[in-house]
Enzyme design. Structure first.
Site, mmCIF file in Angstrom:
data_model
loop_
_atom_site.group_PDB
_atom_site.id
_atom_site.type_symbol
_atom_site.label_atom_id
_atom_site.label_comp_id
_atom_site.label_asym_id
_atom_site.label_seq_id
_atom_site.Cartn_x
_atom_site.Cartn_y
_atom_site.Cartn_z
ATOM 1 N N ASP A 1 21.087 40.962 35.752
ATOM 2 C CA ASP A 1 22.203 41.392 34.741
ATOM 3 C C ASP A 1 21.434 41.412 33.259
ATOM 4 O O ASP A 1 20.499 39.939 32.968
ATOM 5 C CB ASP A 1 23.170 39.984 34.462
ATOM 6 C CG ASP A 1 24.228 40.730 33.633
ATOM 7 O OD1 ASP A 1 25.822 40.981 34.367
ATOM 8 O OD2 ASP A 1 23.840 40.596 32.257
ATOM 9 N N SER B 1 16.723 45.891 32.386
ATOM 10 C CA SER B 1 17.837 46.855 32.797
ATOM 11 C C SER B 1 17.424 47.989 33.226
ATOM 12 O O SER B 1 16.249 48.161 34.531
ATOM 13 C CB SER B 1 16.890 47.505 31.141
ATOM 14 O OG SER B 1 17.897 48.992 31.199
ATOM 15 N N VAL B 2 18.305 47.602 34.427
ATOM 16 C CA VAL B 2 18.129 49.100 36.067
ATOM 17 C C VAL B 2 18.255 50.105 34.750
ATOM 18 O O VAL B 2 18.008 51.284 36.145
ATOM 19 C CB VAL B 2 19.755 49.070 36.312
ATOM 20 C CG1 VAL B 2 20.234 47.908 37.119
ATOM 21 C CG2 VAL B 2 21.305 49.437 35.267
ATOM 22 N N SER C 1 34.595 55.662 39.577
ATOM 23 C CA SER C 1 35.891 54.798 38.798
ATOM 24 C C SER C 1 36.974 55.858 39.005
ATOM 25 O O SER C 1 36.451 57.131 39.157
ATOM 26 C CB SER C 1 35.524 54.303 37.389
ATOM 27 O OG SER C 1 36.647 54.648 36.645
ATOM 28 N N TYR D 1 31.426 58.769 30.337
ATOM 29 C CA TYR D 1 31.736 57.930 31.767
ATOM 30 C C TYR D 1 31.946 58.500 32.895
ATOM 31 O O TYR D 1 31.591 57.955 33.764
ATOM 32 C CB TYR D 1 32.648 56.575 31.623
ATOM 33 C CG TYR D 1 32.978 55.738 32.126
ATOM 34 C CD1 TYR D 1 32.141 54.749 32.458
ATOM 35 C CD2 TYR D 1 33.939 55.953 32.872
ATOM 36 C CE1 TYR D 1 32.620 53.438 33.459
ATOM 37 C CE2 TYR D 1 34.434 54.640 34.115
ATOM 38 C CZ TYR D 1 33.008 53.243 33.721
ATOM 39 O OH TYR D 1 34.625 52.015 34.624
ATOM 40 N N GLY D 2 33.083 59.559 33.324
ATOM 41 C CA GLY D 2 33.722 60.012 33.855
ATOM 42 C C GLY D 2 32.938 60.945 34.562
ATOM 43 O O GLY D 2 32.330 61.172 35.955
ATOM 44 N N LYS E 1 30.011 58.825 36.454
ATOM 45 C CA LYS E 1 31.117 58.372 37.611
ATOM 46 C C LYS E 1 31.417 58.695 38.530
ATOM 47 O O LYS E 1 30.882 58.795 40.170
ATOM 48 C CB LYS E 1 32.334 57.600 37.618
ATOM 49 C CG LYS E 1 31.776 55.913 36.553
ATOM 50 C CD LYS E 1 31.163 55.233 37.576
ATOM 51 C CE LYS E 1 31.303 53.796 37.042
ATOM 52 N NZ LYS E 1 30.409 52.710 37.426
ATOM 53 N N ALA F 1 40.704 43.330 35.927
ATOM 54 C CA ALA F 1 40.466 42.470 35.224
ATOM 55 C C ALA F 1 39.004 42.237 34.577
ATOM 56 O O ALA F 1 38.327 41.240 34.944
ATOM 57 C CB ALA F 1 41.074 41.829 34.646
#
Length: 306
Positions: free
Chosen positions: A39, A74-75, A153, A166-167, A170, A199
């Site tokens: 992380d 960092s990935v 997602s 983002y889409g 993903k 959440a």
């Protein structure tokens, strides 16, 4: 039914300092795995941070009697990914499980989205999954064992306002999974995708508190354990939310042969549009790309015979 255990297995979980990644890591540790907690600790837009969150999860695992190590790479950084893999091998000597979970958001309507918003989200989600998987791939091949989970997602599968970047990232992960399930088969490397609703810091403020209470991230991890166990499936998209699970699939309609040569016109396609788009008869997801070609040839052959 026998318990699902990971004794002797080594797992890397990216983005494991909180949220879903933390829950996955803790569940793996409870079940006997040695876990690398990756992380970077940035805010949700990817700016700044530290690896203190990863260290905190390591302490939680150690308090459970488990074994873990923190990694702050960092990935999205090639040198950082190499360090994560090298440090894991130096400490544990193998990599059995990789859960690519790290993520950020840069939500904006498409007209307001900048190239930087696109690049950063793709770097973390798509490249940030590709690079760790690629770095661990030959290790898993040599072991003749590997279990990988990418995090897709519903935005990638179905769309969502303000998340074009983002889409795209993903759904790209699903495309990568569909190829790696083929390439990994001969070396007992299985790869699946989880499509969670939970959440976390990434969803905070998007839904009412009463709804978020039902969407605890720990309600997703039991499904993920089934994607990385010894007899895991491969090429599965597991949707998970609030303790409910389902399988998402890419399907294709039966389709129709329209014609060839002078008979194949835009109007001829329009005339058969209802048959082409008839979803009452759909075909299951293909095991390999070649089966798609076989299906299309069958449609053509059937039409020519008719």
């Amino acid at each position: 039914m026998s318990d699902i255990r990971f004794d002797g297995r080594v797992a890397i979980v990216t983005g494991a300092g909180g949220g879903l990644g933390r829950c996955h890591a803790l569940e793996l540790a409870r079940r006997g795995a040695k876990v690398v907690i990756n992380d970077l600790g940035p805010s949700m837009d990817g700016s700044g941070g530290s690896s203190a969150a990863a260290e905190s999860v390591v302490k939680e695992i150690e308090a459970l009697g488990g074994e873990a190590m923190a990694n702050g790479s960092s990935v999205a950084d090639a040198a950082g990914v190499k360090k994560m893999i090298d440090d894991t091998m130096a400490k544990f000597g193998r990599i059995d499980i990789l859960i690519a979970n790290a993520g950020i958001l840069r939500d904006k309507s498409f007209s307001k989205m900048t190239q930087a918003d696109v690049d950063l989200v793709i770097d973390v989600h798509l490249r940030g999954s590709f690079m760790p998987i690629h770095a661990a791939w030959d290790i898993m091949k040599e072991q003749n064992y590997g279990r990988i989970v990418v995090t897709t997602s519903s935005t990638g599968l179905y769309g969502n306002f303000g998340q074009a970047n983002y889409g795209a990232a993903k759904l790209g992960l699903v495309g990568m999974m569909n190829t790696l399930k083929i390439e990994g088969a001969k070396n007992n490397i299985k790869i699946n995708a989880v499509c969670p609703v939970a959440a976390t810091a990434m969803t905070e403020g998007l839904m009412p508190p009463a709804v978020l209470e039902q969407l605890k991230p720990e309600y997703v991890s039991p499904g993920v354990m089934n994607l990385v166990k010894d007899d895991a499936p491969t090429g599965v998209i597991l949707s998970a939310a609030a303790g409910a699970f389902s399988i998402a699939r890419i399907v294709e309609t039966e389709g129709a042969f329209v014609g060839q040569g002078d008979d194949l016109t835009a109007e001829a396609v329009a005339a058969k549009w209802d048959q082409i788009t008839d979803t009452s008869k759909t075909l299951p997801a293909f095991k390999a790309g070649g089966e798609h070609s076989q299906h299309m040839f069958a449609v053509v052959a059937g039409g020519v015979k008719a």
